[in-house]
Design a protein around this motif. Structure first.
Motif, PDB file in Angstrom:
ATOM      1  N   ASP A 158      15.684  48.710 -49.554  1.00 57.52           N
ATOM      2  CA  ASP A 158      14.601  47.826 -49.137  1.00 57.52           C
ATOM      3  C   ASP A 158      13.518  47.842 -50.210  1.00 57.52           C
ATOM      4  O   ASP A 158      13.030  48.922 -50.579  1.00 57.52           O
ATOM      5  CB  ASP A 158      14.054  48.340 -47.802  1.00 57.52           C
ATOM      6  CG  ASP A 158      12.903  47.505 -47.272  1.00 57.52           C
ATOM      7  OD1 ASP A 158      12.547  46.502 -47.916  1.00 57.52           O
ATOM      8  OD2 ASP A 158      12.360  47.863 -46.209  1.00 57.52           O
ATOM      9  N   TRP A 217      10.986  40.179 -48.131  1.00 59.92           N
ATOM     10  CA  TRP A 217       9.998  41.257 -48.250  1.00 59.92           C
ATOM     11  C   TRP A 217       8.786  40.969 -47.369  1.00 59.92           C
ATOM     12  O   TRP A 217       8.273  41.854 -46.672  1.00 59.92           O
ATOM     13  CB  TRP A 217       9.587  41.419 -49.717  1.00 59.92           C
ATOM     14  CG  TRP A 217       8.852  42.691 -50.018  1.00 59.92           C
ATOM     15  CD1 TRP A 217       8.328  43.582 -49.124  1.00 59.92           C
ATOM     16  CD2 TRP A 217       8.544  43.203 -51.315  1.00 59.92           C
ATOM     17  NE1 TRP A 217       7.720  44.616 -49.777  1.00 59.92           N
ATOM     18  CE2 TRP A 217       7.830  44.418 -51.121  1.00 59.92           C
ATOM     19  CE3 TRP A 217       8.781  42.760 -52.612  1.00 59.92           C
ATOM     20  CZ2 TRP A 217       7.362  45.184 -52.195  1.00 59.92           C
ATOM     21  CZ3 TRP A 217       8.324  43.524 -53.677  1.00 59.92           C
ATOM     22  CH2 TRP A 217       7.628  44.728 -53.475  1.00 59.92           C
ATOM     23  N   THR A 220       9.567  41.729 -43.808  1.00 63.10           N
ATOM     24  CA  THR A 220       9.502  43.162 -43.556  1.00 63.10           C
ATOM     25  C   THR A 220       8.064  43.618 -43.337  1.00 63.10           C
ATOM     26  O   THR A 220       7.785  44.457 -42.474  1.00 63.10           O
ATOM     27  CB  THR A 220      10.120  43.935 -44.739  1.00 63.10           C
ATOM     28  OG1 THR A 220      11.485  43.556 -44.895  1.00 63.10           O
ATOM     29  CG2 THR A 220      10.037  45.440 -44.519  1.00 63.10           C
ATOM     30  N   TRP A 224       9.394  39.868 -38.065  1.00 60.41           N
ATOM     31  CA  TRP A 224      10.465  38.874 -38.076  1.00 60.41           C
ATOM     32  C   TRP A 224      10.337  37.884 -36.931  1.00 60.41           C
ATOM     33  O   TRP A 224      11.273  37.152 -36.601  1.00 60.41           O
ATOM     34  CB  TRP A 224      11.823  39.571 -38.001  1.00 60.41           C
ATOM     35  CG  TRP A 224      12.141  40.311 -39.259  1.00 60.41           C
ATOM     36  CD1 TRP A 224      11.626  41.513 -39.672  1.00 60.41           C
ATOM     37  CD2 TRP A 224      13.025  39.895 -40.281  1.00 60.41           C
ATOM     38  NE1 TRP A 224      12.128  41.862 -40.895  1.00 60.41           N
ATOM     39  CE2 TRP A 224      13.007  40.892 -41.308  1.00 60.41           C
ATOM     40  CE3 TRP A 224      13.846  38.765 -40.464  1.00 60.41           C
ATOM     41  CZ2 TRP A 224      13.760  40.797 -42.459  1.00 60.41           C
ATOM     42  CZ3 TRP A 224      14.609  38.680 -41.616  1.00 60.41           C
ATOM     43  CH2 TRP A 224      14.556  39.679 -42.607  1.00 60.41           C
TER      44      TRP A 224
END
Length: 231
Positions: A158, A217, A220, A224
């Protein structure tokens, strides 16, 4: 004729004393001039400062306005951009951050601003060197780290996790990182909708990859949520 006469005189030896005296006189005059320069006071006027690189915002001027255009309806006609459900749900916040991004993403660190793999050369000693500084600008010290993560194929890791594990990323103000991501997401969303230039058609695929990476990104960092009002 004068050169010939001088050459002949030197060969005969007749011009050597005069030539030697002339050389000594020139050396003495040069020494006097140099001494005079040393004795003169320094010029009080400041020297010309180094050329100031453009800021990140100046480098991207006029190219980070997509979310504002979409929110105001200015991008409805003649624009090939198609955005997803997440972008539509978060459009008010995207537009608001984009409106202020230039005042947030500031700094005096010289950054490359285009650290994709084509711009790295690995030497025989194993050291990687960054080349092609045509987009260099001044910005926050973590700018190139953000760009490197967005323009790299990270695979499973990530980017948020990688970013915050680095000292530069750990210390980066979250609202400033968000602002740069929002600006870049708009830039790549708009450019990815356009065909690549004739000399480099592959750039369209690279822009699309960067667009997806930037939006992922942001998801995150922001969440969402795609239905109703973002939380």
């Amino acid at each position: 004729m004068r050169a010939r006469r001088l050459g002949a005189a030197l060969l005969r030896g007749g011009a050597r004393p005069r030539a030697a005296r002339a050389v000594k006189a020139r050396r003495a005059a040069g020494g006097a001039r140099r001494a005079g320069r040393l004795r003169r006071p320094a010029d009080p006027r400041p020297t010309r400062p180094p050329v100031r690189p453009p800021t990140v915002a100046e480098r991207m001027a006029g190219r980070c306005e997509l979310w504002q255009d979409l929110a105001s309806g200015r991008a409805e006609h003649g624009d090939r951009v198609v955005i997803g459900e997440w972008e539509r749900a978060w459009l008010p916040r995207l537009a608001a951050v984009e409106r202020e991004w230039a005042s947030l993403v500031t700094g005096d660190t010289l950054v490359h601003f285009d650290p994709h793999f084509d711009n790295f050369i690995v030497g025989a000693d194993g050291a990687a060197r960054l080349v092609d500084w045509g987009r260099a600008c001044a910005g926050p010290p973590w700018t190139d780290l953000v760009c490197l993560l967005l323009e790299s194929d990270l695979g499973e890791p990530d980017p948020e996790e990688v970013f915050t594990k680095q000292p530069l990323g750990r210390d980066a103000p979250p609202e400033q990182v968000d602002a740069l991501l929002v600006a870049l997401a708009g830039y790549w969303t708009r450019t990815a909708a356009q065909p690549g230039p004739a000399h480099a058609p592959h750039l369209q695929d690279r822009r699309e990859q960067s667009r997806r990476a930037t939006l992922n990104w942001l998801r995150t960092r922001w969440g969402w949520v795609t239905e109703g009002q973002p939380g």
